[in-house]
Scaffold this motif. Structure first.
Motif, mmCIF file in Angstrom:
data_model
loop_
_atom_site.group_PDB
_atom_site.id
_atom_site.type_symbol
_atom_site.label_atom_id
_atom_site.label_comp_id
_atom_site.label_asym_id
_atom_site.label_seq_id
_atom_site.Cartn_x
_atom_site.Cartn_y
_atom_site.Cartn_z
ATOM 1 N N VAL A 256 3.360 2.445 12.783
ATOM 2 C CA VAL A 256 3.390 1.899 11.414
ATOM 3 C C VAL A 256 2.564 0.617 11.393
ATOM 4 C CG1 VAL A 256 4.863 1.219 9.478
ATOM 5 C CG2 VAL A 256 5.727 2.840 11.138
ATOM 6 N N SER A 257 1.278 0.770 11.219
ATOM 7 C CA SER A 257 0.381 -0.401 11.151
ATOM 8 C C SER A 257 -0.822 -0.050 10.300
ATOM 9 C CB SER A 257 -0.053 -0.797 12.564
ATOM 10 O OG SER A 257 -0.902 0.185 13.082
ATOM 11 N N CYS A 258 -1.769 -0.982 10.230
ATOM 12 C CA CYS A 258 -2.946 -0.736 9.389
ATOM 13 C C CYS A 258 -3.847 0.369 9.958
ATOM 14 C CB CYS A 258 -3.720 -2.030 9.174
ATOM 15 S SG CYS A 258 -4.273 -2.791 10.681
ATOM 16 N N LEU A 259 -3.600 0.742 11.202
ATOM 17 C CA LEU A 259 -4.417 1.802 11.814
ATOM 18 C C LEU A 259 -4.157 3.169 11.180
ATOM 19 C CD1 LEU A 259 -3.970 0.787 15.551
ATOM 20 C CD2 LEU A 259 -5.977 0.398 14.150
ATOM 21 N N GLN A 260 -2.999 3.299 10.559
ATOM 22 C CA GLN A 260 -2.638 4.592 9.944
ATOM 23 C C GLN A 260 -3.155 4.724 8.509
ATOM 24 O OE1 GLN A 260 -0.261 3.194 12.143
ATOM 25 N NE2 GLN A 260 -0.995 4.789 13.507
ATOM 26 N N TRP A 261 -3.633 3.646 7.920
ATOM 27 C CA TRP A 261 -4.064 3.726 6.524
ATOM 28 C C TRP A 261 -5.231 4.705 6.396
ATOM 29 C CZ3 TRP A 261 -4.551 -2.253 5.397
ATOM 30 C CH2 TRP A 261 -3.273 -2.830 5.517
ATOM 31 N N ASN A 262 -5.154 5.539 5.405
ATOM 32 C CA ASN A 262 -6.226 6.500 5.180
ATOM 33 C C ASN A 262 -7.295 5.848 4.299
ATOM 34 O OD1 ASN A 262 -7.809 8.691 4.764
ATOM 35 N ND2 ASN A 262 -6.335 9.820 3.520
ATOM 36 N N GLU A 263 -8.269 5.250 4.953
ATOM 37 C CA GLU A 263 -9.277 4.500 4.190
ATOM 38 C C GLU A 263 -10.374 5.394 3.622
ATOM 39 O OE1 GLU A 263 -10.503 1.083 6.446
ATOM 40 O OE2 GLU A 263 -8.524 0.168 6.258
ATOM 41 N N ASN A 264 -10.371 6.682 4.001
ATOM 42 C CA ASN A 264 -11.392 7.594 3.470
ATOM 43 C C ASN A 264 -11.025 8.105 2.081
ATOM 44 O OD1 ASN A 264 -12.928 7.439 5.818
ATOM 45 N ND2 ASN A 264 -11.636 8.981 6.803
ATOM 46 N N ASN A 265 -9.736 8.227 1.845
ATOM 47 C CA ASN A 265 -9.310 8.775 0.556
ATOM 48 C C ASN A 265 -8.118 7.970 0.024
ATOM 49 O OD1 ASN A 265 -9.075 10.478 -1.619
ATOM 50 N ND2 ASN A 265 -7.850 11.995 -0.502
ATOM 51 N N MET A 266 -8.377 6.699 -0.255
ATOM 52 C CA MET A 266 -7.293 5.847 -0.732
ATOM 53 C C MET A 266 -7.397 5.682 -2.243
ATOM 54 S SD MET A 266 -6.199 2.063 0.514
ATOM 55 C CE MET A 266 -5.823 2.378 2.212
ATOM 56 N N VAL A 267 -6.438 6.231 -2.945
ATOM 57 C CA VAL A 267 -6.423 6.156 -4.410
ATOM 58 C C VAL A 267 -5.117 5.514 -4.866
ATOM 59 C CG1 VAL A 267 -6.615 7.488 -6.559
ATOM 60 C CG2 VAL A 267 -7.787 8.272 -4.522
ATOM 61 N N ALA A 268 -5.219 4.564 -5.784
ATOM 62 C CA ALA A 268 -4.011 3.888 -6.270
ATOM 63 C C ALA A 268 -3.182 4.830 -7.132
ATOM 64 C CB ALA A 268 -4.396 2.659 -7.071
ATOM 65 N N THR A 269 -1.897 4.928 -6.816
ATOM 66 C CA THR A 269 -1.008 5.767 -7.616
ATOM 67 C C THR A 269 -0.260 4.931 -8.649
ATOM 68 O OG1 THR A 269 0.654 5.538 -5.904
ATOM 69 C CG2 THR A 269 -0.669 7.527 -5.849
ATOM 70 N N LEU B 208 0.838 -1.200 0.000
ATOM 71 C CA LEU B 208 0.000 0.000 0.000
ATOM 72 C C LEU B 208 0.876 1.254 0.000
ATOM 73 C CD1 LEU B 208 -2.496 -1.743 0.238
ATOM 74 C CD2 LEU B 208 -3.196 -0.444 2.204
ATOM 75 N N LEU B 209 1.993 1.162 0.699
ATOM 76 C CA LEU B 209 2.977 2.236 0.701
ATOM 77 C C LEU B 209 3.552 2.411 -0.713
ATOM 78 C CD1 LEU B 209 4.107 4.012 3.000
ATOM 79 C CD2 LEU B 209 5.951 2.377 3.267
ATOM 80 N N GLY B 210 3.639 1.317 -1.420
ATOM 81 C CA GLY B 210 4.103 1.349 -2.813
ATOM 82 C C GLY B 210 3.091 1.975 -3.761
ATOM 83 N N GLY B 211 1.879 2.205 -3.285
ATOM 84 C CA GLY B 211 0.877 2.945 -4.054
ATOM 85 C C GLY B 211 -0.152 2.126 -4.808
ATOM 86 N N ILE B 212 -0.422 0.905 -4.355
ATOM 87 C CA ILE B 212 -1.393 0.099 -5.106
ATOM 88 C C ILE B 212 -2.792 0.080 -4.470
ATOM 89 C CG2 ILE B 212 0.415 -1.403 -6.082
ATOM 90 C CD1 ILE B 212 -0.709 -3.604 -4.165
ATOM 91 N N GLY B 213 -2.892 0.581 -3.245
ATOM 92 C CA GLY B 213 -4.169 0.492 -2.516
ATOM 93 C C GLY B 213 -5.227 1.442 -3.030
ATOM 94 N N GLU B 214 -6.434 0.932 -3.116
ATOM 95 C CA GLU B 214 -7.559 1.789 -3.523
ATOM 96 C C GLU B 214 -8.861 1.287 -2.901
ATOM 97 O OE1 GLU B 214 -7.620 3.910 -7.301
ATOM 98 O OE2 GLU B 214 -9.517 2.918 -7.726
ATOM 99 N N ILE B 215 -9.654 2.241 -2.450
ATOM 100 C CA ILE B 215 -11.007 1.901 -1.987
ATOM 101 C C ILE B 215 -11.962 2.664 -2.893
ATOM 102 C CG2 ILE B 215 -12.646 2.050 -0.082
ATOM 103 C CD1 ILE B 215 -10.288 1.718 1.843
ATOM 104 N N ASN B 216 -12.811 1.931 -3.600
ATOM 105 C CA ASN B 216 -13.675 2.597 -4.592
ATOM 106 C C ASN B 216 -14.939 3.189 -3.961
ATOM 107 O OD1 ASN B 216 -15.281 0.349 -4.235
ATOM 108 N ND2 ASN B 216 -14.794 -0.576 -6.204
#
Lengths: 122, 218
Positions: B66-79, A24-32
């Motif tokens: 540094v765990s899954c608690l920090q993931w921003n699940e509201n605005n997660m866009v694949a780069t 996810l840090l690598g940039g593959i994560g997405e929530i649609n």
């Protein structure tokens, strides 16, 4: 259709927390918009049917091109992975933090090696 | 020379050509397989380093930082996304790296950033003559920068690194770079596997053809 004009597809990941955090840090994560994610964190409380269901849902989604799955999790749902023969989405087994990658367990490599049977080489 | 003899000769030539083709496909298959093993090893190494740096940053930032608690699940866009070319049997997957939905690059390379800043500072001071044309060249670039300032800001906010804070340790940045490399390697592996399966299909087809030809000769 030109390749550049195509919409990019996602890479999904199924694995332990560190593997998911890394990718996810690598940039593959997405929530649609439907709140569907392209990753699944497998911990000791995750049941095999849950993993199976998540994997099947990734297979059904047409916006996913590659599914990365940690090899020790892949071992749990080997029958489902073996039954998937379509080239897209491609299912790749990756090493985890605890277990190194073992090519002899890999579905695709086993399938590829099977073409050289002993009787053919005689 | 009789007609039968001529036909047998042409069949023999066809058979030899088919055998050579079969050998080529088998060699190509083993070459691809060895490349695949190499890339798999590289991926394992890269991921190992990535995990190590992730653990190092966890050590310096705290276990829960540094765990899954920090993931921003509201605005997660694949780069990082993948383009699929279903017509190509060898390389159907193509990495669309570090690009947002708008098609703009997410990361500004540190070299470019530092060079531009240096020139900006120099422009306000008196400069030697040989540098003056360099500054003239940079003026349009400067204008472009100011116009895309807001855009860059929004793009930077999508960087997953910011989930873990603004001033993250260097080890976390290294870990991100290593996992970006790992993503690239997985796409390479996916392409090699697809090539392997297509070669397998070719090999099986040629083998069947060979068997059929062998029967007609004997």
């Amino acid at each position: 259709m030109a390749l550049s004009a195509q919409k990019g597809r996602l890479i999904a990941v199924i694995g332990d927390e560190d593997t998911c955090t890394g990718f996810l840090l690598g940039g593959i994560g997405e929530i649609n918009k439907k709140r569907e994610s392209n990753f699944l964190v497998v911990d000791k409380n995750t049941s095999v049917p849950d993993i199976e269901e998540a994997f099947r849902s990734f297979l059904k989604r047409d916006d996913i091109a590659i599914i990365l799955i940690v090899q020790n999790v892949a071992e749990m749902i080997r029958h489902v992975i073996d039954s998937h023969v379509q080239p897209i989405p491609a299912v790749l087994e990756i090493p985890s933090k605890e277990c190194p990658y073992d090519a002899s367990k890999d579905s695709i490599l086993r399938r590829a090696k099977g073409m050289f049977a002993a009787e053919d080489l005689r | 020379m009789t007609l039968g003899k001529k036909m047998a000769e042409s069949e023999n030539i066809n058979f030899t050509k088919l055998c050579e083709k079969l050998d080529d496909v088998a060699l190509e298959f083993f070459n691809t397989l060895s490349t695949l093993y190499e890339v798999q090893d590289k991926l394992e190494e890269t991921m190992k380093d990535g995990f190590l740096n992730l653990s190092r940053s966890r050590y310096s930032m705290g276990i829960k930082s540094v765990s899954c608690l920090q993931w921003n699940e509201n605005n997660m866009v694949a780069t990082t996304k993948v383009c699929v070319d279903s017509d190509s049997s060898c390389t159907p997957f193509l990495l669309q790296e570090n690009k947002t939905a708008d098609g703009n690059a997410l990361y500004v390379s540190p070299d470019t950033e530092s060079t531009t800043l240096r020139y900006r500072k120099a422009a306000s001071k008196s400069l030697p003559d040989d540098d003056s044309d360099k500054i003239e060249d940079l003026i349009p670039l400067k204008k472009m920068e100011s116009s895309s300032k807001e855009m860059t800001k929004s793009l930077k906010s999508k960087d997953p690194l910011h989930w873990f804070g603004v001033l993250v340790p260097q080890t976390l940045r290294q870990s991100q770079r290593q996992f970006q490399d790992a993503v690239e390697l997985t796409v390479t592996i996916a392409n090699l596997r697809t090539k392997l399966l297509s070669l397998r299909k070719d090999y099986v087809g040629l083998k069947r053809e060979k068997k059929a030809l062998n029967k007609t000769i004997t």
